[in-house]
Design a protein around this motif. Structure first.
Motif, PDB file in Angstrom:
ATOM      1  N   ASP A   1       0.855  -1.185   0.000  1.00  0.00           N
ATOM      2  CA  ASP A   1       0.000   0.000   0.000  1.00  0.00           C
ATOM      3  C   ASP A   1       0.899   1.245   0.000  1.00  0.00           C
TER       4      ASP A   1
ATOM      5  N   ASP B   1      -5.756   3.244  -7.018  1.00  0.00           N
ATOM      6  CA  ASP B   1      -6.734   3.541  -5.969  1.00  0.00           C
ATOM      7  C   ASP B   1      -7.092   5.025  -6.058  1.00  0.00           C
TER       8      ASP B   1
ATOM      9  N   ASP C   1     -13.790   0.332   0.945  1.00  0.00           N
ATOM     10  CA  ASP C   1     -13.539   0.271   2.384  1.00  0.00           C
ATOM     11  C   ASP C   1     -14.739  -0.239   3.173  1.00  0.00           C
TER      12      ASP C   1
HETATM   13  C1  NOJ Z   1      -8.203   3.639   0.216  1.00  0.00           C
HETATM   14  C2  NOJ Z   1      -8.401   2.222  -0.205  1.00  0.00           C
HETATM   15  O1  NOJ Z   1      -9.769   1.950  -0.352  1.00  0.00           O
HETATM   16  C3  NOJ Z   1      -7.745   1.301   0.802  1.00  0.00           C
HETATM   17  O2  NOJ Z   1      -7.922  -0.029   0.381  1.00  0.00           O
HETATM   18  C4  NOJ Z   1      -6.277   1.647   0.952  1.00  0.00           C
HETATM   19  O3  NOJ Z   1      -5.703   0.828   1.928  1.00  0.00           O
HETATM   20  C5  NOJ Z   1      -6.143   3.103   1.344  1.00  0.00           C
HETATM   21  N1  NOJ Z   1      -6.785   3.927   0.367  1.00  0.00           N
HETATM   22  C6  NOJ Z   1      -4.669   3.526   1.471  1.00  0.00           C
HETATM   23  O4  NOJ Z   1      -4.048   3.465   0.237  1.00  0.00           O
END
Ligand code: NOJ
Length: 835
Positions: free
Chosen positions: A347, A457, A530
């Motif tokens: 990430d 993302d 999320d």
């Molecule tokens: C938002 C995303 O939906 C999530 O999956 C990710 O961990 C965070 N951004 C940080 O990049």
């Protein structure tokens, strides 16, 4: 006229979040359109009609209160009716007319229509049994299929287009003026509608009378709620209506903020589309069955790409793995605990200070070493790249120098806030962004690294300090188009640019995107963003992912375990057992959540999670074959039950049970805490089903059902409820390997479940799993009285046949090459009969 103040009392689909996102009543154009026919009065200028090259041109007009001239064309695309109407403007900007350019596949075929003039109407005919009668005044389209009226457009006179005020409040301040469009579609004899993702809601769309319409507006919806018509990260403006013998789709080709209001009346359903601006452009697909609709929609917008085989394996993610040692430790623990996995994710923290296309100088100082270690066992690394680019380093400077950043309304580079702090955004609508993006990727991942995949993302785009957490609608993109016009397709342009920048690699690109639009399926997988570590999010993930499959974007998943929070061991176990059926299968967690890699769950959970992931790998040939079929036919990879049983009304509401493609594998994940039984409904309609719990074939389910009705089966915490439909042959790979790559040459086990006529059929797609347009074999396997055959040789180690005590000629003698046809090889191995 709707009483808007009532929303607060009866509307409440969004108790917590509605202060953040506009409801219809807060949105000028929706408020004006929702129940307002604007006086109707649109008519076709008779003398304007002209057929050129199979396309019918004409002009719709309206005299009161202002004269509007709306030139339209009716064309045939993939045997379906397309209507496209623009506005002749004396002043002001052109309406946005490029949504179709982004949504359509290059291969969509145009057809020809025939038309007959009558006194007050025109008949348009095309394809087999397809006719549309266009009434001139007021304009009204009646769609016939097999001589029956199926759909009437503008029956409610909600057609709206043009600059004229609607007698309500003054128009908004948009520099382009009031450009909203609206139109109603009444579906005759249809009570069940699906599609228009993305919403955290039931699969069968709800009647929105007296409450909020479904909204399509790509937003970063923080802590979204279930049972909601609020917009989410992506939009596909495709709505499917299904009844006994006809299925219809309405494809509303518009990328602006859109509301969809649904009314169900006795046996009909009416759908009112309202978009903030753009041309009016829609396609009506009318076919017999849902899968036929998918086939046509797939030809128009493209089918899902054939994925990299490894991307169908398990993905291990969290925000964040701290450094290379952490990554390699997690990696080796999978092997230590004998749990297969294919992809490990990084990430945003892997970057140097959230500067994409860089590595953190201490924690990820030697990515090559990490990639090499992963590569030894066929594993990939997935890294995140977002579209917001931190100001003050060479990538943002490059956007400025190349003039490919999104602009504000004053035509200056737009600045906003996101993870890196102050950021600017790449304008991937700009053709010059592609070579720039290519170079960034090439520099970031030199050719010697093949095993790297990408995650795009925050591409709604998410802007922390923007209206509704996104970009101001008056920002400007390439071509001087306002952001409002292209908002819902921006995410697609970004992940498509990433896809293209990876085409020089040997293996097929894999890109996960959070935001999507019609056409995104060609180049990306999606996930539902999320979610939370709660049972209701596990449950809603199934209808959400089925809806993506209905809407032609089957490569879909949800964060296994839930993103926010810490799941109980039971919830985590059940989530893995459900997640193995997500076409895209990834565990992910928020930075503040506790570590939850499978081995941390403790006994007995770890064993159940291991078994679940291993089952996914055992079923890999079925997943891959279903993906291949989806990539050719546009069909779902996980398929709602109504695709097979649309003749039965009850099937139209089943959203917690589904088939794995056309394989005959029927699944019903456990999504309730403490569940001790699971009831399958699909056994009610006369087909033979066998128990297939955990992938182990067993008895006919009638014996479980206790005669008639649905089949209730007892479940333990270790059980994944599955059935296999009689008539199916399922190819599985039963040997534990660390990754899909290492399974490549493993032999197959064939599970043969005979139907009442002692027949069964299955398919198997095989290739190297990674080359684009490489060699492949698509094999049909058949069993009947004369034996078991396949169209090409298959390396089989075991055949298991159920229901076949009377099958003739099936013995080890059948398992050899025979004349020109290949039959099952490896004759020396035993055949097991389970009767
Ligand atoms: C938002 C995303 O939906 C999530 O999956 C990710 O961990 C965070 N951004 C940080 O990049």
């Amino acid at each position: 006229m709707r009483v808007f103040s009532l929303f607060a009392i009866v509307g409440g689909c969004s108790a917590v979040k509605d202060y953040l996102f506009k409801a219809c009543a807060d949105s000028g154009f929706c408020r004006q359109h929702v129940d307002n026919d604007g006086g109707g009065g649109y008519y076709v200028q008779e003398e304007s009609l002209e057929l050129t090259n199979g396309v019918l041109h004409g002009v719709v007009s309206k005299v009161q209160p202002h004269q509007v001239q709306l030139p339209f064309e009716i064309s045939i695309v993939e045997n379906s009716f397309r209507f496209r109407m623009d506005e002749q403007r004396v002043v002001g900007h052109k309406r946005y007319n490029e949504a179709a350019k982004w949504a359509f596949s290059e291969n969509a075929q145009m057809g020809h229509l025939n038309y007959t003039r009558r006194k007050t109407s025109v008949d348009v005919s095309y394809g087999h049994h397809k006719k549309v009668v266009i009434q001139m005044n007021p304009v009204l389209f009646t769609f016939y299929y097999r001589d029956q009226v199926q759909l009437v457009v503008n029956e409610k006179q909600l057609l709206h287009m043009g600059l004229e005020p609607m007698g309500l409040e003054p128009m908004g301040k948009e520099p382009m003026g009031q450009e909203a469009i609206g139109l109603d579609f009444t579906l005759k004899g249809f009570s069940h509608l699906y599609g228009i993702p993305e919403h955290a809601d039931t699969m069968s769309l709800k009647d929105t009378s007296g409450s909020e319409p479904y909204r399509l507006y790509n937003v970063d919806i923080f802590e979204y709620e279930v049972d909601s018509r609020l917009p989410m990260y992506g939009s596909i403006p495709l709505l499917m209506a299904v009844k006994r013998d006809v299925s219809i789709a309405i494809f509303w080709i518009n990328s602006a903020d859109t509301f969809v209001d649904i009314h169900k009346e006795s046996n009909n359903s009416s759908v009112h589309w309202m978009s903030e601006n753009g041309v009016m452009d829609f396609i009506v697909i009318i076919e017999d069955k849902p899968r036929d609709v998918n086939r046509v929609y797939g030809r128009i917008t493209g089918n899902v790409m054939l994925p990299l085989l490894a991307s169908l394996g398990y993905h291990q993610c969290r925000w964040n793995y701290n450094d290379i040692e952490d990554v390699l430790d997690v990696h080796s623990k999978f092997d230590e605990y004998q749990i297969p996995y294919d992809n490990i994710w990084l990430d945003i923290e892997y970057t140097d200070n959230k500067k994409y296309f860089t590595w953190h100088p201490e924690n990820f100082n030697d990515p090559g070493r990490m990639l090499q270690v992963l590569n030894r066992t066929g594993r990939n690394l997935v890294v995140i790249i977002d579209p917001h680019i931190k100001t003050g380093y060479e990538v943002s400077q490059g956007l400025i120098d190349n003039d490919i950043a999104i602009k504000n309304s004053k035509n200056e580079v737009y600045h906003g806030h996101c993870w890196p702090g102050e950021s600017i955004w790449v304008d991937t609508l700009h053709p010059a962004s592609q070579p720039f993006w290519n170079k960034l990727h090439q520099r970031f991942i030199p050719d010697k690294y093949q095993n790297i995949l990408f995650w795009n993302d925050m591409n709604e785009p998410s802007v922390f300090d923007g209206p509704e957490t996104t970009m101001p609608k008056d920002n400007i993109h390439y071509g001087q188009w306002e952001h409002r016009s292209v908002h819902n397709l921006y995410g697609l342009t970004m992940h498509e640019a990433t896809y293209k920048s990876l085409l020089n690699k040997q293996q097929r690109p894999f890109i996960l995107t959070r935001s999507f639009f019609a056409g995104s399926q060609r180049t990306a997988a999606m996930w539902t963003g999320d979610n939370m570590s709660r049972w209701e999010y596990l449950k809603v993930s199934i209808p959400m992912i089925l809806t993506m499959n209905i809407a032609g974007m089957p490569f879909a998943g949800a964060d296994v375990g839930g993103f926010f929070g810490d799941p109980s061991a039971e919830l985590l176990t059940r989530w893995y057992q459900a997640g193995v059926w997500y076409p895209f299968f990834r565990g992910h967690a928020h930075i503040d959540s506790r570590r939850r890699e499978p081995w941390l769950a403790g006994d007995p959970y770890i064993g159940h999670i291991r078994d679940a992931i291993r089952l996914r790998y055992a079923m890999m040939p079925v997943f891959y074959t279903s993906f291949y079929e989806a990539s050719v036919n546009g069909t779902p990879v996980i398929k709602p039950v109504f695709y097979e049983y649309h003749h039965h009304k009850k099937a139209l509401d089943i959203e917690d049970e589904f088939f794995l493609g056309d394989s005959g594998v029927l699944v019903k994940p456990v999504t309730d805490e403490g569940a001790t039984t699971v009831t399958f409904s699909s056994v009610e309609w006369g087909d033979t089903f066998y128990s297939f719990t955990n992938g182990v074939i067993g008895e006919k389910v009638e014996s479980l059902a206790g005669g008639g009705g649905s089949a209730a089966a007892a479940v333990t915490l270790g059980d994944i409820p599955m059935l296999l439909k009689g008539g199916s042959i399922v190819p599985m790979k039963m040997r534990y390997r660390r990754s899909t790559k290492l399974m490549r040459y493993d032999p197959y086990t064939l599970v043969v479940a005979l139907d009442k006529e002692n027949r069964a059929k299955g398919t198997l797609y095989v290739d190297d799993g990674e080359t684009i347009n490489g060699e492949y074999t698509y094999i049909t396997i058949e069993a009947d009285a004369s034996g078991l055959r396949s169209s090409s040789a298959i390396n089989v180690e075991k055949v298991i046949i159920v229901g076949g005590s009377t099958i003739n000629g099936v013995s080890s003698g059948n398992l050899k090459q025979e004349g020109g046809r290949a039959v099952i090889t490896n004759a020396t191995l035993p055949i097991y009969f389970v009767v």
